[in-house]
Motif scaffolding. Sequence first.
Motif, PDB file in Angstrom:
ATOM      1  N   CYS A 109      89.481 -67.508 -27.311  1.00 51.34           N
ATOM      2  CA  CYS A 109      88.380 -66.580 -27.096  1.00 51.34           C
ATOM      3  C   CYS A 109      88.923 -65.253 -26.609  1.00 51.34           C
ATOM      4  N   PRO A 110      88.476 -64.156 -27.220  1.00 46.93           N
ATOM      5  CA  PRO A 110      88.872 -62.859 -26.681  1.00 46.93           C
ATOM      6  C   PRO A 110      88.235 -62.663 -25.308  1.00 46.93           C
ATOM      7  N   ALA A 111      88.978 -62.085 -24.407  1.00 43.86           N
ATOM      8  CA  ALA A 111      88.488 -61.813 -23.058  1.00 43.86           C
ATOM      9  C   ALA A 111      88.974 -60.422 -22.651  1.00 43.86           C
ATOM     10  N   PRO A 112      88.366 -59.847 -21.604  1.00 44.17           N
ATOM     11  CA  PRO A 112      88.755 -58.497 -21.185  1.00 44.17           C
ATOM     12  C   PRO A 112      90.261 -58.336 -20.941  1.00 44.17           C
ATOM     13  N   ARG A 113      90.911 -59.386 -20.424  1.00 45.14           N
ATOM     14  CA  ARG A 113      92.347 -59.263 -20.123  1.00 45.14           C
ATOM     15  C   ARG A 113      93.208 -60.071 -21.088  1.00 45.14           C
ATOM     16  N   GLY A 114      92.806 -60.142 -22.344  1.00 43.52           N
ATOM     17  CA  GLY A 114      93.597 -60.887 -23.324  1.00 43.52           C
ATOM     18  C   GLY A 114      92.833 -62.090 -23.846  1.00 43.52           C
ATOM     19  N   THR A 115      93.538 -62.954 -24.523  1.00 43.98           N
ATOM     20  CA  THR A 115      92.917 -64.120 -25.145  1.00 43.98           C
ATOM     21  C   THR A 115      92.980 -65.332 -24.218  1.00 43.98           C
ATOM     22  N   LEU A 116      91.855 -66.021 -24.087  1.00 38.62           N
ATOM     23  CA  LEU A 116      91.822 -67.260 -23.322  1.00 38.62           C
ATOM     24  C   LEU A 116      91.880 -68.432 -24.292  1.00 38.62           C
ATOM     25  N   ARG A 117      92.601 -69.482 -23.893  1.00 40.44           N
ATOM     26  CA  ARG A 117      92.682 -70.695 -24.700  1.00 40.44           C
ATOM     27  C   ARG A 117      92.055 -71.836 -23.919  1.00 40.44           C
ATOM     28  N   TYR A 118      91.127 -72.508 -24.565  1.00 35.53           N
ATOM     29  CA  TYR A 118      90.447 -73.636 -23.945  1.00 35.53           C
ATOM     30  C   TYR A 118      90.687 -74.905 -24.757  1.00 35.53           C
ATOM     31  N   GLN A 119      90.784 -76.013 -24.057  1.00 36.20           N
ATOM     32  CA  GLN A 119      90.781 -77.313 -24.715  1.00 36.20           C
ATOM     33  C   GLN A 119      89.434 -77.945 -24.439  1.00 36.20           C
ATOM     34  N   ILE A 120      88.822 -78.499 -25.472  1.00 35.10           N
ATOM     35  CA  ILE A 120      87.558 -79.200 -25.297  1.00 35.10           C
ATOM     36  C   ILE A 120      87.893 -80.592 -24.787  1.00 35.10           C
ATOM     37  N   GLU A 121      87.505 -80.879 -23.555  1.00 35.88           N
ATOM     38  CA  GLU A 121      87.847 -82.158 -22.927  1.00 35.88           C
ATOM     39  C   GLU A 121      86.792 -83.226 -23.135  1.00 35.88           C
ATOM     40  N   GLN A 122      85.522 -82.834 -23.098  1.00 36.84           N
ATOM     41  CA  GLN A 122      84.470 -83.845 -23.193  1.00 36.84           C
ATOM     42  C   GLN A 122      83.166 -83.211 -23.651  1.00 36.84           C
ATOM     43  N   VAL A 123      82.438 -83.938 -24.486  1.00 34.53           N
ATOM     44  CA  VAL A 123      81.057 -83.589 -24.775  1.00 34.53           C
ATOM     45  C   VAL A 123      80.241 -84.506 -23.857  1.00 34.53           C
ATOM     46  N   ILE A 124      79.715 -83.911 -22.790  1.00 34.52           N
ATOM     47  CA  ILE A 124      78.983 -84.664 -21.767  1.00 34.52           C
ATOM     48  C   ILE A 124      77.622 -85.101 -22.305  1.00 34.52           C
ATOM     49  N   TYR A 125      76.986 -84.204 -23.031  1.00 33.23           N
ATOM     50  CA  TYR A 125      75.680 -84.489 -23.624  1.00 33.23           C
ATOM     51  C   TYR A 125      75.620 -83.802 -24.980  1.00 33.23           C
ATOM     52  N   GLN A 126      75.176 -84.536 -25.975  1.00 35.38           N
ATOM     53  CA  GLN A 126      74.968 -83.974 -27.311  1.00 35.38           C
ATOM     54  C   GLN A 126      73.590 -84.440 -27.779  1.00 35.38           C
ATOM     55  N   PRO A 127      72.700 -83.502 -28.150  1.00 39.38           N
ATOM     56  CA  PRO A 127      71.338 -83.891 -28.540  1.00 39.38           C
ATOM     57  C   PRO A 127      71.300 -84.942 -29.650  1.00 39.38           C
ATOM     58  N   GLU A 128      72.148 -84.779 -30.659  1.00 34.45           N
ATOM     59  CA  GLU A 128      72.128 -85.720 -31.785  1.00 34.45           C
ATOM     60  C   GLU A 128      72.495 -87.131 -31.335  1.00 34.45           C
ATOM     61  N   ALA A 129      73.516 -87.246 -30.486  1.00 33.94           N
ATOM     62  CA  ALA A 129      73.940 -88.567 -29.995  1.00 33.94           C
ATOM     63  C   ALA A 129      72.849 -89.192 -29.135  1.00 33.94           C
ATOM     64  N   ALA A 130      72.090 -88.335 -28.425  1.00 30.74           N
ATOM     65  CA  ALA A 130      71.026 -88.835 -27.550  1.00 30.74           C
ATOM     66  C   ALA A 130      69.708 -89.067 -28.304  1.00 30.74           C
ATOM     67  N   GLY A 131      69.686 -88.689 -29.586  1.00 33.43           N
ATOM     68  CA  GLY A 131      68.466 -88.871 -30.377  1.00 33.43           C
ATOM     69  C   GLY A 131      67.432 -87.795 -30.107  1.00 33.43           C
ATOM     70  N   ASP A 132      67.836 -86.672 -29.511  1.00 33.17           N
ATOM     71  CA  ASP A 132      66.921 -85.574 -29.227  1.00 33.17           C
ATOM     72  C   ASP A 132      66.890 -84.629 -30.432  1.00 33.17           C
ATOM     73  N   TRP A 133      66.200 -85.025 -31.477  1.00 31.66           N
ATOM     74  CA  TRP A 133      66.228 -84.288 -32.744  1.00 31.66           C
ATOM     75  C   TRP A 133      65.468 -82.973 -32.693  1.00 31.66           C
ATOM     76  N   SER A 134      64.609 -82.774 -31.712  1.00 30.29           N
ATOM     77  CA  SER A 134      63.759 -81.581 -31.699  1.00 30.29           C
ATOM     78  C   SER A 134      64.374 -80.395 -30.958  1.00 30.29           C
ATOM     79  N   LEU A 135      65.516 -80.579 -30.318  1.00 34.42           N
ATOM     80  CA  LEU A 135      66.128 -79.469 -29.571  1.00 34.42           C
ATOM     81  C   LEU A 135      66.693 -78.417 -30.498  1.00 34.42           C
TER      82      LEU A 135
END
Length: 135
Positions: A109-135
């Motif tokens: 991700c571009p940031a004011p002081r250069g590029t930040l690198r993130y690792q995605i560690e966990q999807v804590i909540y996902q609407p599709e997995a929870a069956g929340d189809w209307s979100l």
Amino acid sequence: MNASAYLTQQDYERLHLLVLAQRSVAPAAMVEGLCKELRTATLIPAEQVPEDVVTMNSQVRLREKKSNTVLELTLVYPKHADVATRKISVLAPVGFAILGRQVGQEVECPAPRGTLRYQIEQVIYQPEAAGDWSL
């Protein structure tokens, strides 16, 4: 790193409309990152989205690679964005960077002081997995 993102048909359609609406009121640069993601995304039915994919309204845990800082946020549409409650707009650099990505992937991700690198560690909540189809 730049593997195709997974998007549900519903997210794709809503985000496409968002881009069209934003283009009429905001500089093109504000939506360019999201436009790029939409052009290269792999569309899949909501019922088939793996549980470790970041979709709209997902709550995720990220780790910033350089500082090792952990960040939990919810990916939302701009009208629901609220930094105080860690609801980050899909138009923000970190928002469109994580959209459609899977646990274990790294994003930049571009940031004011250069590029930040993130690792995605966990999807804590996902609407599709929870069956929340209307979100």
